[in-house]
Write a protein that holds these residues in place. Sequence first.
Motif, PDB file in Angstrom:
ATOM      1  N   THR A 166       5.847  -3.873   2.843  1.00 12.19           N
ATOM      2  CA  THR A 166       6.774  -3.389   1.832  1.00 12.19           C
ATOM      3  C   THR A 166       6.052  -2.541   0.795  1.00 12.19           C
ATOM      4  OG1 THR A 166       8.361  -4.033   0.139  1.00 12.19           O
ATOM      5  CG2 THR A 166       6.491  -5.472   0.457  1.00 12.19           C
ATOM      6  N   HIS A 167       6.803  -1.763   0.046  1.00 13.29           N
ATOM      7  CA  HIS A 167       6.255  -1.067  -1.118  1.00 13.29           C
ATOM      8  C   HIS A 167       6.532  -1.868  -2.381  1.00 13.29           C
ATOM      9  CE1 HIS A 167       6.334   3.224   0.739  1.00 13.29           C
ATOM     10  NE2 HIS A 167       5.493   2.421   1.315  1.00 13.29           N
ATOM     11  N   ASP A 168       7.279  -2.948  -2.205  1.00 12.50           N
ATOM     12  CA  ASP A 168       7.869  -3.616  -3.345  1.00 12.50           C
ATOM     13  C   ASP A 168       7.097  -4.883  -3.699  1.00 12.50           C
ATOM     14  OD1 ASP A 168       9.489  -4.911  -5.142  1.00 12.50           O
ATOM     15  OD2 ASP A 168      11.329  -4.203  -4.183  1.00 12.50           O
TER      16      ASP A 168
ATOM     17  N   GLY B  28       0.858  -1.182   0.000  1.00 16.40           N
ATOM     18  CA  GLY B  28       0.000   0.000   0.000  1.00 16.40           C
ATOM     19  C   GLY B  28       0.884   1.219   0.000  1.00 16.40           C
ATOM     20  N   GLU B  29       0.341   2.312  -0.547  1.00 16.45           N
ATOM     21  CA  GLU B  29       1.202   3.489  -0.657  1.00 16.45           C
ATOM     22  C   GLU B  29       1.434   4.100   0.718  1.00 16.45           C
ATOM     23  OE1 GLU B  29      -0.742   6.351  -3.106  1.00 16.45           O
ATOM     24  OE2 GLU B  29      -2.469   6.498  -1.794  1.00 16.45           O
ATOM     25  N   SER B  30       2.323   5.085   0.753  1.00 16.38           N
ATOM     26  CA  SER B  30       2.674   5.747   1.999  1.00 16.38           C
ATOM     27  C   SER B  30       1.423   6.337   2.653  1.00 16.38           C
ATOM     28  CB  SER B  30       3.668   6.864   1.684  1.00 16.38           C
ATOM     29  OG  SER B  30       4.577   6.959   2.722  1.00 16.38           O
ATOM     30  N   GLY B  31       1.258   6.112   3.938  1.00 19.02           N
ATOM     31  CA  GLY B  31       0.117   6.680   4.641  1.00 19.02           C
ATOM     32  C   GLY B  31      -1.126   5.830   4.574  1.00 19.02           C
ATOM     33  N   SER B  32      -1.036   4.632   3.982  1.00 19.54           N
ATOM     34  CA  SER B  32      -2.230   3.802   3.862  1.00 19.54           C
ATOM     35  C   SER B  32      -2.543   3.068   5.164  1.00 19.54           C
ATOM     36  CB  SER B  32      -2.060   2.804   2.712  1.00 19.54           C
ATOM     37  OG  SER B  32      -0.898   2.041   2.902  1.00 19.54           O
ATOM     38  N   GLY B  33      -1.680   3.200   6.155  1.00 12.69           N
ATOM     39  CA  GLY B  33      -2.000   2.643   7.466  1.00 12.69           C
ATOM     40  C   GLY B  33      -1.350   1.312   7.778  1.00 12.69           C
ATOM     41  N   LYS B  34      -0.334   0.934   7.011  1.00 10.36           N
ATOM     42  CA  LYS B  34       0.313  -0.362   7.229  1.00 10.36           C
ATOM     43  C   LYS B  34       1.000  -0.398   8.599  1.00 10.36           C
ATOM     44  CE  LYS B  34       2.949   0.187   3.568  1.00 10.36           C
ATOM     45  NZ  LYS B  34       2.576   1.546   3.134  1.00 10.36           N
ATOM     46  N   SER B  35       1.856   0.593   8.836  1.00 10.16           N
ATOM     47  CA  SER B  35       2.596   0.590  10.101  1.00 10.16           C
ATOM     48  C   SER B  35       1.657   0.768  11.283  1.00 10.16           C
ATOM     49  CB  SER B  35       3.626   1.714  10.123  1.00 10.16           C
ATOM     50  OG  SER B  35       4.503   1.592   9.041  1.00 10.16           O
ATOM     51  N   VAL B  36       0.729   1.687  11.159  1.00 12.38           N
ATOM     52  CA  VAL B  36      -0.172   1.959  12.284  1.00 12.38           C
ATOM     53  C   VAL B  36      -0.969   0.703  12.629  1.00 12.38           C
ATOM     54  CG1 VAL B  36      -2.143   3.315  13.055  1.00 12.38           C
ATOM     55  CG2 VAL B  36      -0.284   4.433  11.821  1.00 12.38           C
ATOM     56  N   THR B  37      -1.414  -0.035  11.615  1.00  8.64           N
ATOM     57  CA  THR B  37      -2.139  -1.279  11.878  1.00  8.64           C
ATOM     58  C   THR B  37      -1.294  -2.220  12.727  1.00  8.64           C
ATOM     59  OG1 THR B  37      -3.259  -1.111   9.754  1.00  8.64           O
ATOM     60  CG2 THR B  37      -3.257  -3.271  10.794  1.00  8.64           C
TER      61      THR B  37
HETATM   62  N1  LIG Z   1       1.809   9.984  15.503  1.00 11.45           N
HETATM   63  C1  LIG Z   1       0.855  10.248  14.571  1.00 11.45           C
HETATM   64  N2  LIG Z   1       0.037  11.301  14.736  1.00 11.45           N
HETATM   65  C2  LIG Z   1      -0.923  11.584  13.833  1.00 11.45           C
HETATM   66  N3  LIG Z   1      -1.132  10.868  12.732  1.00 11.45           N
HETATM   67  C3  LIG Z   1      -0.360   9.802  12.492  1.00 11.45           C
HETATM   68  C4  LIG Z   1       0.693   9.443  13.402  1.00 11.45           C
HETATM   69  N4  LIG Z   1       1.303   8.340  12.922  1.00 11.45           N
HETATM   70  C5  LIG Z   1       0.679   8.047  11.753  1.00 11.45           C
HETATM   71  N5  LIG Z   1      -0.320   8.911  11.498  1.00 11.45           N
HETATM   72  C6  LIG Z   1      -1.232   8.880  10.352  1.00 11.45           C
HETATM   73  O1  LIG Z   1      -1.645   7.580  10.126  1.00 11.45           O
HETATM   74  C7  LIG Z   1      -1.735   7.321   8.743  1.00 11.45           C
HETATM   75  C8  LIG Z   1      -1.125   6.003   8.415  1.00 11.45           C
HETATM   76  O2  LIG Z   1       0.259   6.041   8.663  1.00 11.45           O
HETATM   77  P1  LIG Z   1       1.213   4.762   8.524  1.00 11.45           P
HETATM   78  O3  LIG Z   1       2.510   5.141   9.139  1.00 11.45           O
HETATM   79  O4  LIG Z   1       0.543   3.570   9.051  1.00 11.45           O
HETATM   80  O5  LIG Z   1       1.374   4.626   6.971  1.00 11.45           O
HETATM   81  P2  LIG Z   1       2.205   3.509   6.196  1.00 11.45           P
HETATM   82  O6  LIG Z   1       1.259   2.771   5.372  1.00 11.45           O
HETATM   83  O7  LIG Z   1       3.032   2.730   7.152  1.00 11.45           O
HETATM   84  O8  LIG Z   1       3.116   4.420   5.284  1.00 11.45           O
HETATM   85  P3  LIG Z   1       4.655   4.237   4.906  1.00 11.45           P
HETATM   86  O9  LIG Z   1       4.662   3.351   3.724  1.00 11.45           O
HETATM   87  O10 LIG Z   1       5.081   5.622   4.571  1.00 11.45           O
HETATM   88  O11 LIG Z   1       5.348   3.666   6.070  1.00 11.45           O
HETATM   89  C9  LIG Z   1      -1.063   8.463   8.025  1.00 11.45           C
HETATM   90  O12 LIG Z   1      -2.048   9.173   7.319  1.00 11.45           O
HETATM   91  C10 LIG Z   1      -0.505   9.325   9.105  1.00 11.45           C
HETATM   92  O13 LIG Z   1      -0.809  10.672   8.843  1.00 11.45           O
END
Ligand SMILES: Nc1ncnc2c1ncn2[C@@H]1O[C@H](COP(=O)(O)OP(=O)(O)OP(=O)(O)O)[C@@H](O)[C@H]1O
Lengths: 332, 335
Positions: free
Chosen positions: A217-219, A45-54
């Motif tokens: 991954t992005h890859d 998923g692209e950057s910001g799609s919520g992978k890490s936060v999940t």
């Molecule tokens: N500490 C935070 N405070 C506010 N918003 C956050 C915080 N951390 C992440 N977000 C939001 O959560 C959303 C998902 O972020 P996440 O880091 O999960 O993306 P990602 O898919 O891992 O991207 P990447 O590929 O860049 O790592 C983003 O829109 C970001 O703005």
Amino acid sequence: MPDGALPVLDVRNLKTVFRTRAGEIHAVNSVSFQLRPGELLGVVGESGSGKSVTMMSLIGLLPSPPAEVRDGNVMLGDKDLLKIGEDGLRAIRGRDVGFVFQDPMTSLNPVFTVGFQIMEPLRRHMGMDKARARKRAVELLELVGIPDAERRLKDFPHQFSGGMRQRVMIAIALACDPKVLIADEPTTALDVTIQAQIIELVKGLREKLGMAIIWITHDLGVIAGIADRVMVMYGGQVAEHGPVREVFANPAHPYTRALLKTVPKLREPRADKLRVIEGQPPMLGAHPTACPFRARCEHAFERCARENPPRREIGAGHDVACWWDHRTGEPV
Amino acid sequence: MFTYTLRRLAFAVPTVLVISLIVFLMLDMAPGDPTGSLPLTIPLEVREQIRQALGLGDPVLVRYFKWLHMMVIIEPSHMLANATGWNIAIEGPRILSWQTRSPVGDIIVQRIPQTLWVVGLGYLFGILIAVPIGVISAYKQYSWFDQTGTFISMVGFSVPTFFTGVVFILIFSVWLGWFPSMYDTTHRVRDWDSFLFQVRQIAMPVAVLALFNASQISRFMRASMLDNLNQDYVRTARAKGLMERTVLLVHVLRNSMIPVVTVIAIGIPTVFTGAIITEQIFRVNGLGDALIRAIYVSDWPMVQTITFIFAILIVLFNLIADVLYGILDPRIRYE
Ligand SMILES: Nc1ncnc2c1ncn2[C@@H]1O[C@H](COP(=O)(O)OP(=O)(O)OP(=O)(O)O)[C@@H](O)[C@H]1O
Ligand code: SF4
Ligand SMILES: [Mg+2]
């Protein structure tokens, strides 16, 4: 990957919100997935799609405030990780769930020896004394392919190269024989040749140790090479999910289809190709009531703005969250 | 680490030499016969001793080396002998104070203990207060604790010590009568009661200095902790399942202390010079007091010597800060 085996990790309707001064950010919206023993689940998923936060929500690694896991169940075996509290999570982290982060240059503490940092989880979770933890640390370094392990225990992180540091991170994550290893873009910060080495290493370790792995991954090339199943995320939701071959052969979600089009040949040098899709990522200011991809979707129609599509099964273990049927080219 | 220290030392020695030359020239370049401005009450033989000590008539360089010899060898040897009672004093011409006509080293040795006690305790308490406050403030950023701490340290840092000193005297000596407003240097601790008196008379100057130092150091500590709390390695430590206490007090604090320890070490000499004012207010007859008096009566050898001591302290503690930095940060140590 025996189908039907009980999942090690079962995530249902996970919802994570950040409360910021500018309002709420609904970063993860009703994400569900399962991880079966020994399988490797790729997450793209692209950057910001919520992978890490999940993934960080699962084991309480997000700073709170601002993060708040608002809903869902995360079953690790018979424990619900969202209900066991901070102490319970601490006992799980580093023991049942290992985490490897993106940037090996900053993920290790610069003022402690690598040996100390590997021994920490062993002493904390396994109750080992210094001598036993040391012995195990040497084994671990050998396991992740660091030569001269005994001596290198005394070295500090800055005395290792980036690839070697990522190996150390992997050794730390695997120290207590976790059931689940979560690798959050573990090779993004590394050179292409080093990337390949780390991927080979994890492949080998998985065969040897049998833990389940979540690989972010992005890859797409990496996913094709090592994953059993793939989960495509968009705007904090699961867009499509299924066995790797099936998803690559019959992509159903317009986003997945666009993604796969941007990957020309698997063996070509890869850059960050997920960003090439036209348009902006969605705003995540509220719980979505429409399809988050509609602004960039070439097949969007009136229903997409009215209702957020639920995930629907389209094949064995293959599901998609879209109102459009890729087989007929018509709305479902 | 050893070569690192040597390299730092190699920088420090020429620095000290240059400073000594400047301090020496400060007096030597002054127009006219330096003994000409001496009070007429000084007997002829003393005047002659002073002339000899100054080496008048010799070329500048010769005079400089004679002076340097007295300043860095003879006087310190006497000071050490005085302080320890060992018989290590080196004979030779001494630097004489024009005001008291006794060697500067002897006067300074009498002054150092008061300064060390007051300034040293003020700094020590400052650090002991500042470190936990800085750690908690950073960990609970924007909490009421942090806000209160920030406010107090802003006040403590921006209000000069002569003001807090006077306010303390007004409140605690004049109104409440808890502590004496003047420091009695002749007081000796012999028993419990005289010890209590010593505690009471040292309390206020120490408190004034401790407040000032704590304000400054706690800000540094807080900023450094905040810097580190956002680092990736903290997330790694948490991902290992370590106790929050361990994450904070082992991983984060150990890194945060690196710049703070350096700042503390570099700050020690400025605390000496800064304490001049506090010494005046509480009538502590320490080094700062000696310097002020010497300036009033144009006792240049005394001024020179104390200036030189302060300069040496600055160079020395810079060196110590560098070495500590190397000890604390493996990235420097192994460069
Ligand atoms: N500490 C935070 N405070 C506010 N918003 C956050 C915080 N951390 C992440 N977000 C939001 O959560 C959303 C998902 O972020 P996440 O880091 O999960 O993306 P990602 O898919 O891992 O991207 P990447 O590929 O860049 O790592 C983003 O829109 C970001 O703005
Ligand atoms: S639901 Fe509509 S907008 Fe969303 S991906 Fe499917 S077709 Fe496109
Ligand atoms: Mg991420």
